[in-house]
Write a protein that holds these residues in place. Structure first.
Motif, PDB file in Angstrom:
ATOM      1  N   TYR A   1      -6.024  -1.994  -6.538  1.00 28.22           N
ATOM      2  CA  TYR A   1      -5.503  -0.657  -6.839  1.00 28.22           C
ATOM      3  C   TYR A   1      -5.471  -0.343  -8.340  1.00 28.22           C
ATOM      4  CZ  TYR A   1      -3.976   0.547  -2.112  1.00 28.22           C
ATOM      5  OH  TYR A   1      -3.940   0.875  -0.774  1.00 28.22           O
TER       6      TYR A   1
ATOM      7  N   ASP B   1       1.124   4.265  -2.759  1.00 30.07           N
ATOM      8  CA  ASP B   1       0.983   5.676  -2.381  1.00 30.07           C
ATOM      9  C   ASP B   1       2.166   6.496  -2.895  1.00 30.07           C
ATOM     10  OD1 ASP B   1      -1.374   5.101  -1.031  1.00 30.07           O
ATOM     11  OD2 ASP B   1      -0.433   5.080   0.957  1.00 30.07           O
TER      12      ASP B   1
ATOM     13  N   ARG C   1       1.989   7.047  -6.616  1.00 31.20           N
ATOM     14  CA  ARG C   1       0.968   8.068  -6.898  1.00 31.20           C
ATOM     15  C   ARG C   1       1.521   9.480  -6.643  1.00 31.20           C
ATOM     16  NH1 ARG C   1      -4.482   7.309  -7.393  1.00 31.20           N
ATOM     17  NH2 ARG C   1      -4.358   5.298  -6.336  1.00 31.20           N
TER      18      ARG C   1
ATOM     19  N   LYS D   1       0.831  -1.205   0.000  1.00 31.25           N
ATOM     20  CA  LYS D   1       0.000   0.000   0.000  1.00 31.25           C
ATOM     21  C   LYS D   1       0.867   1.258   0.000  1.00 31.25           C
ATOM     22  CE  LYS D   1      -3.689  -2.393   2.419  1.00 31.25           C
ATOM     23  NZ  LYS D   1      -4.383  -2.561   3.711  1.00 31.25           N
ATOM     24  N   SER D   2       1.959   1.223   0.756  1.00 32.19           N
ATOM     25  CA  SER D   2       2.842   2.378   0.821  1.00 32.19           C
ATOM     26  C   SER D   2       3.569   2.609  -0.503  1.00 32.19           C
ATOM     27  CB  SER D   2       3.848   2.201   1.960  1.00 32.19           C
ATOM     28  OG  SER D   2       4.612   3.361   2.129  1.00 32.19           O
TER      29      SER D   2
END
Length: 138
Positions: A107, A67, A70, A63-64
């Motif tokens: 995602y 992020d 992005r 997830k990191s």
């Protein structure tokens, strides 16, 4: 012509390279890991004073990483939906691929870039995943 792109909003590179480079309408991102911007903390990882693993959460690292990708995309004038190619480097394919694949499907449901996944022996910091991406800039 090309443009070198670096940002204070993403984790600092661990070597002498930019976060991304723009060439025409293509944006090529350097390898990006899960370290937290500004702190270099690795989400889901706790080490003892000798650098040995105490706890590990691969999903948090995934997830990191997403992020951080992005952040670099947006700081470079692109966006998540403009990703066209993703190469993922995993340090433990058998242990982590299933989790990665499930989170990737969540995602990247709408973006649908091409993808390559490879297992490697290690990365420069004690992380378990790194992404190398190519996107377009509108």
């Amino acid at each position: 012509m090309s443009e070198i792109i670096s940002t204070q909003k993403a984790p600092k590179p661990v070597g002498a390279y930019p976060h991304a480079r723009r060439v025409g309408n293509l944006l090529i991102l350097s390898g990006i890991g899960p370290r937290k911007p500004g702190t270099d903390e690795i989400p889901g990882l706790t080490l003892d004073k000798n650098g040995n693993f105490l706890s590990f959460d691969f999903a948090e690292q995934c997830k990191s990483v997403f992020d951080n990708v992005r952040i670099v995309l947006e700081e470079s004038g692109s966006k998540w939906e403009n990703l066209i190619d993703v190469t993922v480097f995993l340090v433990h394919m058998k242990r982590d691929f299933h989790t990665y694949n499930a989170l990737y499907a969540e995602y990247f449901k709408d973006a649908q870039p091409c993808r390559t996944t490879v297992e490697i022996n290690s990365l420069p910091t004690p992380i378990a995943i790194e992404l190398k991406c190519i996107a377009t800039i509108d």
